[in-house]
Design a protein around this motif. Sequence first.
Motif, PDB file in Angstrom:
ATOM      1  N   ASP A  13       0.834  -1.205   0.000  1.00 49.12           N
ATOM      2  CA  ASP A  13       0.000   0.000   0.000  1.00 49.12           C
ATOM      3  C   ASP A  13       0.867   1.253   0.000  1.00 49.12           C
ATOM      4  OD1 ASP A  13      -2.305  -1.528   0.024  1.00 49.12           O
ATOM      5  OD2 ASP A  13      -2.464  -1.498   2.225  1.00 49.12           O
ATOM      6  N   GLN A  14       1.918   1.238   0.787  1.00 52.48           N
ATOM      7  CA  GLN A  14       2.826   2.383   0.829  1.00 52.48           C
ATOM      8  C   GLN A  14       3.531   2.567  -0.518  1.00 52.48           C
ATOM      9  OE1 GLN A  14       5.484   1.688   4.105  1.00 52.48           O
ATOM     10  NE2 GLN A  14       4.028   2.467   5.626  1.00 52.48           N
ATOM     11  N   LEU A  15       3.875   1.470  -1.142  1.00 54.67           N
ATOM     12  CA  LEU A  15       4.533   1.535  -2.441  1.00 54.67           C
ATOM     13  C   LEU A  15       3.583   2.092  -3.495  1.00 54.67           C
ATOM     14  CD1 LEU A  15       7.112   0.925  -3.998  1.00 54.67           C
ATOM     15  CD2 LEU A  15       6.240  -1.354  -4.426  1.00 54.67           C
ATOM     16  N   LYS A  16       2.327   1.657  -3.469  1.00 52.52           N
ATOM     17  CA  LYS A  16       1.332   2.198  -4.399  1.00 52.52           C
ATOM     18  C   LYS A  16       1.141   3.689  -4.191  1.00 52.52           C
ATOM     19  CE  LYS A  16      -1.426  -1.998  -4.965  1.00 52.52           C
ATOM     20  NZ  LYS A  16      -2.716  -2.627  -4.673  1.00 52.52           N
ATOM     21  N   GLU A  17       1.043   4.104  -2.951  1.00 56.25           N
ATOM     22  CA  GLU A  17       0.871   5.519  -2.640  1.00 56.25           C
ATOM     23  C   GLU A  17       2.089   6.326  -3.103  1.00 56.25           C
ATOM     24  OE1 GLU A  17       0.406   8.277   1.302  1.00 56.25           O
ATOM     25  OE2 GLU A  17      -0.535   6.288   1.342  1.00 56.25           O
ATOM     26  N   TYR A  18       3.279   5.774  -2.903  1.00 56.37           N
ATOM     27  CA  TYR A  18       4.499   6.442  -3.329  1.00 56.37           C
ATOM     28  C   TYR A  18       4.527   6.610  -4.847  1.00 56.37           C
ATOM     29  CZ  TYR A  18       9.436   7.215  -4.303  1.00 56.37           C
ATOM     30  OH  TYR A  18      10.618   7.721  -4.771  1.00 56.37           O
ATOM     31  N   ILE A  19       4.153   5.562  -5.570  1.00 57.79           N
ATOM     32  CA  ILE A  19       4.145   5.624  -7.033  1.00 57.79           C
ATOM     33  C   ILE A  19       3.121   6.645  -7.517  1.00 57.79           C
ATOM     34  CG2 ILE A  19       3.581   4.310  -9.118  1.00 57.79           C
ATOM     35  CD1 ILE A  19       4.901   1.880  -7.756  1.00 57.79           C
ATOM     36  N   GLU A  20       1.934   6.659  -6.917  1.00 62.08           N
ATOM     37  CA  GLU A  20       0.913   7.633  -7.294  1.00 62.08           C
ATOM     38  C   GLU A  20       1.394   9.049  -7.036  1.00 62.08           C
ATOM     39  OE1 GLU A  20      -2.600   6.547  -5.171  1.00 62.08           O
ATOM     40  OE2 GLU A  20      -2.915   4.713  -6.326  1.00 62.08           O
ATOM     41  N   THR A  21       2.062   9.248  -5.916  1.00 65.93           N
ATOM     42  CA  THR A  21       2.584  10.573  -5.592  1.00 65.93           C
ATOM     43  C   THR A  21       3.653  10.995  -6.596  1.00 65.93           C
ATOM     44  OG1 THR A  21       2.174  10.154  -3.250  1.00 65.93           O
ATOM     45  CG2 THR A  21       3.651  11.958  -3.777  1.00 65.93           C
ATOM     46  N   ILE A  23       3.904  10.005  -9.695  1.00 60.58           N
ATOM     47  CA  ILE A  23       3.240  10.274 -10.968  1.00 60.58           C
ATOM     48  C   ILE A  23       2.613  11.663 -10.944  1.00 60.58           C
ATOM     49  CG2 ILE A  23       1.285   9.602 -12.433  1.00 60.58           C
ATOM     50  CD1 ILE A  23       1.984   6.679 -11.760  1.00 60.58           C
ATOM     51  N   LYS A  24       1.953  12.008  -9.834  1.00 65.06           N
ATOM     52  CA  LYS A  24       1.375  13.343  -9.704  1.00 65.06           C
ATOM     53  C   LYS A  24       2.460  14.416  -9.782  1.00 65.06           C
ATOM     54  CE  LYS A  24      -2.713  12.428  -6.885  1.00 65.06           C
ATOM     55  NZ  LYS A  24      -3.342  12.683  -5.580  1.00 65.06           N
ATOM     56  N   LEU A  25       3.565  14.176  -9.104  1.00 64.34           N
ATOM     57  CA  LEU A  25       4.669  15.129  -9.126  1.00 64.34           C
ATOM     58  C   LEU A  25       5.220  15.303 -10.533  1.00 64.34           C
ATOM     59  CD1 LEU A  25       6.689  16.953  -7.637  1.00 64.34           C
ATOM     60  CD2 LEU A  25       8.097  14.915  -7.283  1.00 64.34           C
ATOM     61  N   ALA A  26       5.378  14.206 -11.261  1.00 71.15           N
ATOM     62  CA  ALA A  26       5.878  14.284 -12.633  1.00 71.15           C
ATOM     63  C   ALA A  26       4.912  15.065 -13.516  1.00 71.15           C
ATOM     64  CB  ALA A  26       6.100  12.881 -13.189  1.00 71.15           C
ATOM     65  N   ARG A  27       3.607  14.846 -13.324  1.00 72.93           N
ATOM     66  CA  ARG A  27       2.599  15.591 -14.082  1.00 72.93           C
ATOM     67  C   ARG A  27       2.683  17.084 -13.788  1.00 72.93           C
ATOM     68  NH1 ARG A  27      -2.493  12.183 -12.919  1.00 72.93           N
ATOM     69  NH2 ARG A  27      -1.939  10.401 -14.159  1.00 72.93           N
ATOM     70  N   TYR A  28       2.770  17.420 -12.512  1.00 75.66           N
ATOM     71  CA  TYR A  28       2.846  18.830 -12.126  1.00 75.66           C
ATOM     72  C   TYR A  28       4.120  19.484 -12.655  1.00 75.66           C
ATOM     73  CZ  TYR A  28      -1.116  18.022  -9.011  1.00 75.66           C
ATOM     74  OH  TYR A  28      -2.345  17.712  -8.500  1.00 75.66           O
ATOM     75  N   GLN A  29       5.213  18.753 -12.623  1.00 74.62           N
ATOM     76  CA  GLN A  29       6.459  19.305 -13.149  1.00 74.62           C
ATOM     77  C   GLN A  29       6.367  19.498 -14.662  1.00 74.62           C
ATOM     78  OE1 GLN A  29       9.340  16.482 -11.690  1.00 74.62           O
ATOM     79  NE2 GLN A  29       9.827  17.755  -9.905  1.00 74.62           N
ATOM     80  N   ALA A  30       5.735  18.566 -15.363  1.00 74.09           N
ATOM     81  CA  ALA A  30       5.561  18.702 -16.808  1.00 74.09           C
ATOM     82  C   ALA A  30       4.662  19.881 -17.140  1.00 74.09           C
ATOM     83  CB  ALA A  30       4.989  17.414 -17.393  1.00 74.09           C
ATOM     84  N   ILE A  31       3.592  20.038 -16.370  1.00 73.83           N
ATOM     85  CA  ILE A  31       2.692  21.175 -16.584  1.00 73.83           C
ATOM     86  C   ILE A  31       3.426  22.477 -16.328  1.00 73.83           C
ATOM     87  CG2 ILE A  31       0.660  22.358 -15.655  1.00 73.83           C
ATOM     88  CD1 ILE A  31      -0.575  19.551 -15.240  1.00 73.83           C
ATOM     89  N   ASP A  32       4.196  22.526 -15.255  1.00 75.14           N
ATOM     90  CA  ASP A  32       4.957  23.728 -14.929  1.00 75.14           C
ATOM     91  C   ASP A  32       5.951  24.059 -16.031  1.00 75.14           C
ATOM     92  OD1 ASP A  32       5.934  25.877 -13.315  1.00 75.14           O
ATOM     93  OD2 ASP A  32       7.623  24.590 -12.733  1.00 75.14           O
TER      94      ASP A  32
END
Length: 116
Positions: A13-21, A23-32
């Motif tokens: 569960d922690q690994l899934k949460e880490y991966i989701e986080t 992915i979100k960070l990569a998306r935000y960085q790409a948008i930025d």
Amino acid sequence: MEEQKQEQPGLTDQLKEYIETRIKLARYQAIDKGTSFVANLVTEIFVLICIGMTFFFATITLALFLGHVLNSYWMGFGCVAILYFVLAMIVKAISNQYIEPRIINFLIKKIFKPKK
């Protein structure tokens, strides 16, 4: 007394949460990065349009001035056309060696510039 056990999230569960986080960070960085690049591009295009318009009107002024000096407007505009033709031949001759690498380096620096 019964001990109450709180279930802690498992490693998966922690690994899934880490991966989701991540992915979100990569998306935000790409948008930025994308919005920063587009905003910079719009600004550069606006400046280039302003410089182009200034250059255009300066060219018309030079042609009219030369036409006045030579007592023939068509000769003034012809001199400016010849000047541009010579300038275009010079740019064409040196473009592969000097101009293209500088433009490529400029664009790479704009795309990969670090955020301030």
